[in-house]
Design a protein around this motif. Structure first.
Motif, PDB file in Angstrom:
ATOM      1  N   ASP A   1       0.833  -1.204   0.000  1.00 22.33           N
ATOM      2  CA  ASP A   1       0.000   0.000   0.000  1.00 22.33           C
ATOM      3  C   ASP A   1       0.874   1.262   0.000  1.00 22.33           C
ATOM      4  O   ASP A   1       1.728   1.404  -0.854  1.00 22.33           O
ATOM      5  N   ARG A   2       0.724   2.148   0.988  1.00 19.72           N
ATOM      6  CA  ARG A   2       1.473   3.414   1.010  1.00 19.72           C
ATOM      7  C   ARG A   2       2.900   3.241   1.535  1.00 19.72           C
ATOM      8  O   ARG A   2       3.674   4.179   1.542  1.00 19.72           O
ATOM      9  N   GLY A   3       3.215   2.049   2.058  1.00 21.21           N
ATOM     10  CA  GLY A   3       4.542   1.826   2.620  1.00 21.21           C
ATOM     11  C   GLY A   3       4.644   2.176   4.096  1.00 21.21           C
ATOM     12  O   GLY A   3       5.725   2.138   4.670  1.00 21.21           O
ATOM     13  N   GLU A   4       3.514   2.516   4.718  1.00 21.58           N
ATOM     14  CA  GLU A   4       3.504   2.777   6.161  1.00 21.58           C
ATOM     15  C   GLU A   4       3.615   1.441   6.892  1.00 21.58           C
ATOM     16  O   GLU A   4       3.183   0.402   6.376  1.00 21.58           O
ATOM     17  N   CYS A   5       4.178   1.470   8.091  1.00 18.57           N
ATOM     18  CA  CYS A   5       4.337   0.228   8.860  1.00 18.57           C
ATOM     19  C   CYS A   5       2.991  -0.451   9.096  1.00 18.57           C
ATOM     20  O   CYS A   5       2.864  -1.664   8.981  1.00 18.57           O
ATOM     21  N   TRP A   6       1.980   0.351   9.389  1.00 16.85           N
ATOM     22  CA  TRP A   6       0.653  -0.156   9.697  1.00 16.85           C
ATOM     23  C   TRP A   6       0.027  -0.853   8.495  1.00 16.85           C
ATOM     24  O   TRP A   6      -0.761  -1.788   8.642  1.00 16.85           O
ATOM     25  N   ASP A   7       0.371  -0.409   7.295  1.00 15.02           N
ATOM     26  CA  ASP A   7      -0.219  -0.975   6.085  1.00 15.02           C
ATOM     27  C   ASP A   7       0.046  -2.474   5.954  1.00 15.02           C
ATOM     28  O   ASP A   7      -0.799  -3.218   5.449  1.00 15.02           O
ATOM     29  N   LEU A   8       1.219  -2.913   6.376  1.00 19.05           N
ATOM     30  CA  LEU A   8       1.548  -4.338   6.262  1.00 19.05           C
ATOM     31  C   LEU A   8       0.607  -5.179   7.125  1.00 19.05           C
ATOM     32  O   LEU A   8       0.040  -6.174   6.667  1.00 19.05           O
ATOM     33  N   ALA A   9       0.418  -4.779   8.380  1.00 14.48           N
ATOM     34  CA  ALA A   9      -0.488  -5.531   9.268  1.00 14.48           C
ATOM     35  C   ALA A   9      -1.925  -5.455   8.763  1.00 14.48           C
ATOM     36  O   ALA A   9      -2.639  -6.464   8.731  1.00 14.48           O
ATOM     37  N   ASN A  10      -2.348  -4.265   8.373  1.00 18.83           N
ATOM     38  CA  ASN A  10      -3.704  -4.088   7.860  1.00 18.83           C
ATOM     39  C   ASN A  10      -3.965  -5.006   6.676  1.00 18.83           C
ATOM     40  O   ASN A  10      -4.969  -5.723   6.631  1.00 18.83           O
ATOM     41  N   ARG A  11      -3.053  -5.014   5.718  1.00 15.87           N
ATOM     42  CA  ARG A  11      -3.247  -5.828   4.513  1.00 15.87           C
ATOM     43  C   ARG A  11      -3.208  -7.321   4.851  1.00 15.87           C
ATOM     44  O   ARG A  11      -4.021  -8.105   4.355  1.00 15.87           O
ATOM     45  N   ALA A  12      -2.265  -7.731   5.714  1.00 13.37           N
ATOM     46  CA  ALA A  12      -2.165  -9.146   6.083  1.00 13.37           C
ATOM     47  C   ALA A  12      -3.445  -9.621   6.767  1.00 13.37           C
ATOM     48  O   ALA A  12      -3.993 -10.682   6.420  1.00 13.37           O
ATOM     49  N   LEU A  13      -3.947  -8.846   7.721  1.00 15.67           N
ATOM     50  CA  LEU A  13      -5.167  -9.228   8.430  1.00 15.67           C
ATOM     51  C   LEU A  13      -6.376  -9.230   7.493  1.00 15.67           C
ATOM     52  O   LEU A  13      -7.252 -10.094   7.598  1.00 15.67           O
TER      53      LEU A  13
END
Length: 155
Positions: free
Chosen positions: A44-56
């Motif tokens: 996504d935008r490359g924010e740290c939170w984006d990885l967890a959000n997308r995985a979940l």
């Protein structure tokens, strides 16, 4: 007997590895499988939170926006598994080598458990890099702040 002993040793190691893999919740295994597809890429935008959000989101986990990523677990008393999510809040880490990092807010995913309190984590937006990378985290290196671990929950 000398020929059988090495075979039994290999069998024991393989059996232990299979048992530890089976103890990892299925949803956690799915999260790690997803993370493997993202290493070296921007999610996504490359924010740290984006990885967890997308995985979940990809594994259809149940969680509460913005950072309650499942059931809270405590590394001092609970097992931590690959696929668990870590929320950093005002965390300062200092390694035995004297290196230090500060994370006012940060999110990462446990990629591998190396030993109790020692993890290999998947994260992005670290040191100016907005791509998913794998780094090591030692729980005992935390000198300030809070690391909150979450166990993803299936629907």
């Amino acid at each position: 007997m000398k020929k059988i002993l090495p075979f039994l040793l290999v069998l024991m190691v393989l059996s232990a590895a299979a048992q530890s893999q089976q103890s990892i919740p299925a949803i956690n295994q799915q999260i790690v499988a997803y993370v493997k597809t993202t290493i070296g890429r921007k999610v996504d935008r490359g924010e740290c939170w984006d990885l967890a959000n997308r995985a979940l989101t990809e594994v259809h986990a149940v969680w509460k926006f913005p950072t309650q990523f499942g059931k809270e677990v405590h590394p001092e008393k609970d097992s931590i598994y690959p696929g668990d999510i870590i929320q950093f809040t005002n965390v300062k880490l200092k390694t035995a080598k004297g290196e230090s990092w500060t994370f006012p807010k940060h999110t990462a995913i446990v990629y591998e458990v190396l030993a109790p309190g020692e993890y290999r984590i998947a994260e992005q937006n670290v040191n100016g890099k907005r791509k998913v990378q794998i780094d090591d985290l030692n729980y005992k290196d935390k000198v300030a702040g809070k690391l909150t671990f979450y166990r993803p929950q299936a629907q």
